[in-house]
Design an enzyme around this catalytic site. Structure first.
Site, PDB file in Angstrom:
ATOM      1  N   GLU A  18      40.234  28.021  35.241  1.00 18.90           N
ATOM      2  CA  GLU A  18      39.416  28.650  36.284  1.00 18.90           C
ATOM      3  C   GLU A  18      38.919  27.633  37.314  1.00 18.90           C
ATOM      4  O   GLU A  18      37.784  27.155  37.251  1.00 18.90           O
ATOM      5  CB  GLU A  18      38.216  29.377  35.671  1.00 18.90           C
TER       6      GLU A  18
ATOM      7  N   LYS B 274      42.127  32.325  35.944  1.00 22.79           N
ATOM      8  CA  LYS B 274      41.007  33.120  36.457  1.00 22.79           C
ATOM      9  C   LYS B 274      40.644  32.555  37.826  1.00 22.79           C
ATOM     10  O   LYS B 274      40.182  31.419  37.928  1.00 22.79           O
ATOM     11  CB  LYS B 274      39.814  33.055  35.500  1.00 22.79           C
TER      12      LYS B 274
END
Length: 295
Positions: A176, A213
């Site tokens: 992420e 993500k």
């Protein structure tokens, strides 16, 4: 790793509920939930209150694997109980929601337009405990503030360096590198992050897969090549501070990308709601996020 959990991420429709607020973000989450800061005097009391909020979400009858693929847990939550059993075990065994644990220790100070992850000296121990709890994967967040090539290369490179350790522990990492939605160079930074991720993916061993993500992008379907990449199991999007309405609208235009929302999931929930009111508000949010996640 658990083959059934892998199959859910590979084939099932739905989204990830991000229930991993840490010490820094918990006061904001509690305030949004209607808990006044005067309700707690110590960090332990604060974490007890946020665990009660998370437990209320996880035990709600509308929170099930039918629409929620997985849930990201704070490390401390993984070690706590929900309805008399371990939180991760409860999610999988009772709700058929795949448990994931947050492993990063927060953000370092800004340098070169990014904030890298702080050192994780106990990572190996945390990964071993996660496996013991039946956790499928991990999540770790760093932040991009500007379209700085050197900073972005360092940011994404750090993510993949740690991801290799997680893969070696037989867990699937969620990578992420979040682009701040308030960045004045958001679109340019998103494109640079996407290119840096693609280069790192190509360096992974054959047969290895990770999850991503990413920030809801300015350019529709920016992540299409990442969604199709053979080393990507799934691509998720974070809400990043956008409202639920805005997040869902942007996500619906990102085909093949599902949600991993935190603030957008809980924005309509309140500690003052009756249980039927709470369940109805949570059900409405889940329905909205699910619909946007299956485009």
């Amino acid at each position: 790793m658990d083959a059934e959990q892998l199959a859910r991420f590979e084939h099932a429709r739905g989204f990830i509920a991000a229930l991993d607020q840490s010490g820094g973000s918990t006061p904001r989450a509690l305030a949004a939930y209607g808990v006044d800061p005067s309700a707690y005097a110590t960090e332990a009391e604060m974490f007890d209150l946020v665990h009660a909020m998370r437990t209320r979400i996880m035990t709600s009858p509308v929170f099930t694997g039918d629409r929620v693929l997985g849930a990201i847990l704070f490390e401390q939550t993984m070690e706590r109980e929900v309805a008399g059993t371990g939180a991760a075990e409860y999610l999988w065994q009772v709700k058929r929601v795949v448990p994931v644990v947050k492993v990063d220790k927060g953000l370092a100070e800004e340098a070169d337009g990014v904030r890298l992850m702080k050192p994780m000296p106990d990572l190996d121990d945390l990964l071993a405990r996660a496996r013991a709890h039946g956790v499928f994967g991990t999540k770790m967040r760093s932040v991009v503030l500007r379209a700085d090539q050197a900073g972005i290369e360092a940011n994404v490179g750090q993510q993949f360096e740690v991801a290799r350790r997680i893969l070696a522990a037989d867990l699937v990492p969620i990578i992420e590198p979040e682009v701040d939605i308030h960045s004045p160079q958001k679109a340019e930074a998103e494109a640079m992050v996407t290119e840096a991720i693609a280069r790192e993916l190509d360096r992974l061993d054959d047969g290895v897969r990770v999850m991503l993500k990413l920030t809801l992008p300015e350019r529709d379907d920016l992540y299409a090549d990442l969604v199709a990449h053979p080393r990507v199991l799934r691509v998720f999007a974070l809400s990043g501070g956008y409202s639920l309405e805005e997040s869902a609208a942007r996500l619906a235009r990102a085909h093949g990308v599902a949600a991993s929302f935190s603030r957008a999931l809980t924005e309509g929930l309140s500690v003052h709601q009756t249980q039927p009111e709470f369940d109805a508000a949570l059900d409405a949010a889940i329905a909205t996020i699910y619909a946007a996640s299956i485009t």
